[in-house]
Enzyme design. Structure first.
Site, PDB file in Angstrom:
ATOM      1  N   ASP A 253      35.193  36.330  44.710  1.00  0.00           N
ATOM      2  CA  ASP A 253      35.841  37.570  44.295  1.00  0.00           C
ATOM      3  C   ASP A 253      35.030  38.732  44.853  1.00  0.00           C
ATOM      4  O   ASP A 253      33.859  38.583  45.208  1.00  0.00           O
ATOM      5  CB  ASP A 253      35.923  37.666  42.767  1.00  0.00           C
ATOM      6  CG  ASP A 253      36.712  38.897  42.311  1.00  0.00           C
ATOM      7  OD1 ASP A 253      37.757  39.186  42.919  1.00  0.00           O
ATOM      8  OD2 ASP A 253      36.272  39.575  41.376  1.00  0.00           O
ATOM      9  N   SER A 254      35.656  39.895  44.892  1.00  0.00           N
ATOM     10  CA  SER A 254      34.949  41.085  45.360  1.00  0.00           C
ATOM     11  C   SER A 254      33.862  41.502  44.375  1.00  0.00           C
ATOM     12  O   SER A 254      32.936  42.229  44.736  1.00  0.00           O
ATOM     13  CB  SER A 254      35.932  42.240  45.582  1.00  0.00           C
ATOM     14  OG  SER A 254      36.593  42.550  44.360  1.00  0.00           O
TER      15      SER A 254
ATOM     16  N   CYS B 157      40.605  36.503  43.695  1.00  0.00           N
ATOM     17  CA  CYS B 157      40.771  37.944  43.870  1.00  0.00           C
ATOM     18  C   CYS B 157      42.189  38.148  44.382  1.00  0.00           C
ATOM     19  O   CYS B 157      42.526  37.663  45.469  1.00  0.00           O
ATOM     20  CB  CYS B 157      39.747  38.462  44.886  1.00  0.00           C
ATOM     21  SG  CYS B 157      39.970  40.183  45.399  1.00  0.00           S
TER      22      CYS B 157
ATOM     23  N   GLU C 229      34.521  46.833  36.266  1.00  0.00           N
ATOM     24  CA  GLU C 229      33.351  46.300  36.987  1.00  0.00           C
ATOM     25  C   GLU C 229      32.077  47.039  36.603  1.00  0.00           C
ATOM     26  O   GLU C 229      31.003  46.451  36.487  1.00  0.00           O
ATOM     27  CB  GLU C 229      33.595  46.432  38.500  1.00  0.00           C
ATOM     28  CG  GLU C 229      32.533  45.822  39.372  1.00  0.00           C
ATOM     29  CD  GLU C 229      32.695  44.330  39.559  1.00  0.00           C
ATOM     30  OE1 GLU C 229      31.682  43.691  39.881  1.00  0.00           O
ATOM     31  OE2 GLU C 229      33.805  43.799  39.373  1.00  0.00           O
TER      32      GLU C 229
ATOM     33  N   CYS D 202      45.292  41.217  38.793  1.00  0.00           N
ATOM     34  CA  CYS D 202      43.911  41.431  39.239  1.00  0.00           C
ATOM     35  C   CYS D 202      43.042  40.652  38.274  1.00  0.00           C
ATOM     36  O   CYS D 202      43.253  40.721  37.058  1.00  0.00           O
ATOM     37  CB  CYS D 202      43.552  42.918  39.220  1.00  0.00           C
ATOM     38  SG  CYS D 202      41.793  43.258  39.501  1.00  0.00           S
TER      39      CYS D 202
ATOM     40  N   HIS E  68      40.203  41.099  37.188  1.00  0.00           N
ATOM     41  CA  HIS E  68      39.450  41.902  36.215  1.00  0.00           C
ATOM     42  C   HIS E  68      40.268  42.169  34.947  1.00  0.00           C
ATOM     43  O   HIS E  68      39.708  42.342  33.866  1.00  0.00           O
ATOM     44  CB  HIS E  68      39.067  43.267  36.821  1.00  0.00           C
ATOM     45  CG  HIS E  68      37.976  43.200  37.835  1.00  0.00           C
ATOM     46  ND1 HIS E  68      38.195  42.796  39.126  1.00  0.00           N
ATOM     47  CD2 HIS E  68      36.657  43.507  37.760  1.00  0.00           C
ATOM     48  CE1 HIS E  68      37.060  42.852  39.803  1.00  0.00           C
ATOM     49  NE2 HIS E  68      36.107  43.279  38.992  1.00  0.00           N
TER      50      HIS E  68
END
Length: 291
Positions: free
Chosen positions: A6-7, A69, A166, A201, A203
């Site tokens: 993932d980023s 992601c 994040e 997403c 997140h």
């Protein structure tokens, strides 16, 4: 080992579901924190960064990598699978979180198109909350319409949300933002009822309760981590050469392109089992100057 990429931290929601479903499978997690978030980047940047991280995971011993992601899966996965893997890593595989979600929403397997029964299906309305890059790719709209043409898909970009999650933003910052994005999606619907919602997403499951509070009570929320874990389990039993089941507890290693100490501290919000992130050895992402 199976790689999970993932980023940033969001993919840990996927890793948790995978580890619960496959407790004897070893995993290596890689977060490209130095270049996150991906949602504001161009398709070429997203592809280059994703390709580099997948190659890194292959170099660490993974033969299968999950793109945990949505942005990377929506923008880069098909090109990786069709152009890059056959030429450079023909015996390795790369899967994404988007495919299991499309299958769940459309009630059809990925390698299929709409049949008569899909045209006869009752009309439904689907909302997709995602990063700007995922929305711009049109992947959810295009792939759902091929398989479930009676499903109306409305997308809502949430440009700031992944970055704030994040960074560990508090709920009093996140809640009004989620409420605003839900309101903007509902404004697109007119008189239509929102039947289902995808948090597109990885997140966003961390603030699923905020989406739940802002959405109509009868709207179904589709769980991406759970669906991805179910899909990978089925894939591994179709491809037993890809699974490496060992003793409990299975090894989980975690790497970052960012600051390992800071990332380790934040990771506890995403993954209940303690993960100590390590700096990638001899690793410097070339795209940092675009950040």
């Amino acid at each position: 080992m199976i790689g999970v990429f993932d980023s940033g931290h969001g993919g840990l929601t996927i890793l948790q579901a995978l580890q619960q479903r496959l407790p004897r499978q070893g995993f290596i997690y890689l977060g490209d924190h130095a270049n996150a978030p991906y949602g504001q980047r161009s398709p070429d940047e997203i592809f280059a960064l994703t390709q580099q991280s997948v190659a890194t995971l292959f170099g660490l011993g993974c033969t299968l990598v999950i793109l945990a992601c949505n942005t990377a899966a929506a923008v880069a996965l098909r090109r990786l699978q069709q152009e890059w893997l056959p030429q450079h890593f023909p015996h390795h595989r790369c899967l994404g979180v988007l495919v299991p979600m499309i299958e769940e929403i459309a009630h059809n397997p990925w390698h299929s198109v709409a049949g008569q029964s899909d045209w006869d299906r009752q009309p439904e309305t689907l909302g997709v909350f995602a990063t700007r890059a995922t929305v711009a790719s049109g992947a959810y709209v295009h792939e759902v319409m091929k398989r479930a043409p009676r499903l109306r898909v409305f997308q809502q970009a949430c440009p700031d949300l992944a970055g704030l999650i994040e960074a560990g933003a508090e709920e009093d910052v996140l809640a009004p933002l989620v409420t605003r994005y839900v309101g903007e999606l509902q404004a697109q619907l007119g008189d239509a009822v929102l039947d289902s919602v995808v948090l597109g997403c990885t997140h966003y499951p961390l603030v699923e309760h905020l989406f739940r509070a802002a959405l109509p009570e009868n709207t179904r929320l589709v769980s991406q981590p759970q669906r991805t874990a179910e899909s990978l389990t089925a894939y591994l039993f179709r491809h037993p050469e890809m699974k490496r089941f060992g003793q409990l507890p299975a090894e989980i290693r975690a790497y970052t392109t960012g600051n390992a100490e800071e990332v380790t501290l934040l990771a506890s919000r995403y993954f209940p089992r303690h993960l100590r992130f390590q700096q990638l050895p001899n690793h410097a992402h070339r795209m940092q100057h675009h950040a």
